[in-house]
Design a protein around this motif. Structure first.
Motif, PDB file in Angstrom:
ATOM      1  N   UNK A 238      13.054   7.147   0.709  1.00  0.00           N
ATOM      2  CA  UNK A 238      12.947   6.840  -0.725  1.00  0.00           C
ATOM      3  C   UNK A 238      13.300   5.405  -1.084  1.00  0.00           C
ATOM      4  N   UNK A 239      14.382   4.864  -0.498  1.00  0.00           N
ATOM      5  CA  UNK A 239      14.782   3.485  -0.817  1.00  0.00           C
ATOM      6  C   UNK A 239      14.192   2.553   0.235  1.00  0.00           C
ATOM      7  N   UNK A 240      13.224   1.769  -0.178  1.00  0.00           N
ATOM      8  CA  UNK A 240      12.518   0.879   0.737  1.00  0.00           C
ATOM      9  C   UNK A 240      11.759  -0.144  -0.087  1.00  0.00           C
ATOM     10  N   UNK A 241      11.175  -1.117   0.603  1.00  0.00           N
ATOM     11  CA  UNK A 241      10.245  -2.046  -0.041  1.00  0.00           C
ATOM     12  C   UNK A 241       8.838  -1.532   0.249  1.00  0.00           C
ATOM     13  N   UNK A 242       8.137  -1.119  -0.795  1.00  0.00           N
ATOM     14  CA  UNK A 242       6.779  -0.599  -0.670  1.00  0.00           C
ATOM     15  C   UNK A 242       5.809  -1.732  -0.978  1.00  0.00           C
ATOM     16  N   UNK A 243       4.880  -1.989  -0.071  1.00  0.00           N
ATOM     17  CA  UNK A 243       3.964  -3.118  -0.216  1.00  0.00           C
ATOM     18  C   UNK A 243       2.527  -2.655  -0.052  1.00  0.00           C
ATOM     19  N   UNK A 244       1.660  -3.121  -0.946  1.00  0.00           N
ATOM     20  CA  UNK A 244       0.261  -2.691  -0.926  1.00  0.00           C
ATOM     21  C   UNK A 244      -0.676  -3.873  -1.136  1.00  0.00           C
ATOM     22  N   UNK A 245      -1.914  -3.692  -0.709  1.00  0.00           N
ATOM     23  CA  UNK A 245      -2.964  -4.663  -1.030  1.00  0.00           C
ATOM     24  C   UNK A 245      -3.218  -4.667  -2.533  1.00  0.00           C
ATOM     25  N   UNK A 246      -3.842  -5.742  -3.031  1.00  0.00           N
ATOM     26  CA  UNK A 246      -4.063  -5.895  -4.474  1.00  0.00           C
ATOM     27  C   UNK A 246      -5.528  -6.211  -4.720  1.00  0.00           C
ATOM     28  N   UNK A 247      -6.226  -5.256  -5.342  1.00  0.00           N
ATOM     29  CA  UNK A 247      -7.672  -5.351  -5.503  1.00  0.00           C
ATOM     30  C   UNK A 247      -8.143  -5.423  -6.942  1.00  0.00           C
ATOM     31  N   UNK A 248      -7.339  -4.921  -7.899  1.00  0.00           N
ATOM     32  CA  UNK A 248      -7.855  -4.696  -9.242  1.00  0.00           C
ATOM     33  C   UNK A 248      -6.718  -4.556 -10.244  1.00  0.00           C
ATOM     34  N   UNK A 249      -7.055  -4.710 -11.527  1.00  0.00           N
ATOM     35  CA  UNK A 249      -6.087  -4.403 -12.587  1.00  0.00           C
ATOM     36  C   UNK A 249      -5.693  -2.928 -12.551  1.00  0.00           C
ATOM     37  N   UNK A 250      -6.553  -2.076 -11.983  1.00  0.00           N
ATOM     38  CA  UNK A 250      -6.265  -0.647 -11.943  1.00  0.00           C
ATOM     39  C   UNK A 250      -5.308  -0.279 -10.806  1.00  0.00           C
ATOM     40  N   UNK A 251      -4.888  -1.254 -10.011  1.00  0.00           N
ATOM     41  CA  UNK A 251      -3.918  -0.970  -8.953  1.00  0.00           C
ATOM     42  C   UNK A 251      -2.590  -0.502  -9.531  1.00  0.00           C
ATOM     43  N   UNK A 252      -2.146  -1.135 -10.601  1.00  0.00           N
ATOM     44  CA  UNK A 252      -0.850  -0.782 -11.181  1.00  0.00           C
ATOM     45  C   UNK A 252      -0.835   0.647 -11.707  1.00  0.00           C
ATOM     46  N   UNK A 253      -1.832   1.081 -12.502  1.00  0.00           N
ATOM     47  CA  UNK A 253      -1.856   2.497 -12.882  1.00  0.00           C
ATOM     48  C   UNK A 253      -1.910   3.429 -11.676  1.00  0.00           C
ATOM     49  N   UNK A 254      -2.664   3.047 -10.653  1.00  0.00           N
ATOM     50  CA  UNK A 254      -2.769   3.894  -9.459  1.00  0.00           C
ATOM     51  C   UNK A 254      -1.411   4.059  -8.784  1.00  0.00           C
TER      52      UNK A 254
END
Length: 270
Positions: A98-114
């Motif tokens: 649960x406690x971690x740094x979560x990192x993702x690719x960034x493709x769109x404004x809709x990434x944040x809602x996702x």
């Protein structure tokens, strides 16, 4: 002589390039009109409504839990408006770390809602300070304790990373887009070393994630929704035990390779 010829042949041979993502499909006139007259107005109206609710909630709490629940409701509503359900692969990782740094690719404004719709726990998001200038969204980010990063100001960036480490050590998960901005072609761009630095300093794992489908849903070069199923792929945690901040670049490259592999994995049968 033959060795020299073989070397020249290898130098002249075309180098393998990462595959180019397919361009978003053509949007029909009907879909364009629906996007402009129905989906986009609904999305902005929902953002204003949930943003206002979040501001009101911030007056009565300090831990941001209620604001986070409102943000998740906004996210789910946004994906419903966009007619783009999201599937999560690797959900067990979220429960085990649960406690971690979560990192993702960034493709769109809709990434944040996702991301807000998919992650089942409260977290802090570390994002470009430009987002704090957007009405309602910026107000929520500020009042809910999210962490702004000014990439143009090194001193401010260091302060932001320190705030991120402090949040992690207090038991709050952290989410970040290592690229610092949206992709223009759907492929990964250069990663910043901040996520790796924070994970090492806080002694928590770095968890790679890959969003699939948001680039086609709403790429950087258009304002029209192209509804489709989405997927969040969560990879194996990358441990940081025994590492020092001098190894941040090495860890960043490991993170990039992990996210790239998640992107290239076969799609889930939605």
């Amino acid at each position: 002589m033959k060795t020299d010829q073989r070397k020249r042949t290898q130098q002249l041979a075309p180098q393998a390039q990462p595959p180019v993502r397919p361009a978003p499909r053509h949007i029909t006139i009907k879909e364009r009109l629906l996007s402009n007259l129905v989906w986009a107005p609904l999305f902005f109206s929902a953002t204003a409504a949930f943003g206002s609710a979040s501001l009101l909630a911030s007056l009565a709490e300090k831990d941001g839990r209620r604001q986070h629940r409102i943000a998740r409701a906004w996210a789910r509503c946004s994906l419903w408006i966009a007619r783009s359900p999201i599937h999560i692969t690797g959900l067990d990782v979220l429960h085990n770390h649960p406690v971690a740094v979560y990192a993702s690719n960034h493709l769109s404004y809709m990434d944040t809602p996702a991301i807000f719709a998919a992650l089942p726990f409260q977290f802090r998001i570390l994002a470009r300070s430009d987002l704090w200038k957007i009405p309602f969204i910026g107000w929520h980010l500020n009042r809910s304790g999210q962490i702004a990063v000014n990439v143009d100001n090194p001193r401010a960036s260091i302060a932001s990373l320190t705030n991120g480490v402090r949040a992690l050590k207090a038991g709050m998960p952290l989410f970040v887009f290592p690229e610092g901005g949206r992709s223009r072609d759907g492929r990964l761009s250069e990663f910043m070393s901040g996520p790796a630095y924070m994970a090492i300093r806080a002694g928590v794992p770095l968890i790679p994630m890959a969003l699939v489908g948001t680039y086609e849903l709403l790429p950087i070069h258009t304002r029209h929704f192209s509804p489709r199923p989405l997927e969040l792929r969560i990879g194996a945690p990358i441990p940081t035990e025994g590492l020092t901040t001098r190894q941040s670049e090495q860890l960043t490259e490991q993170l990039r390779q992990a996210i790239e592999a998640l992107q290239a994995a076969p799609p889930h049968n939605l």
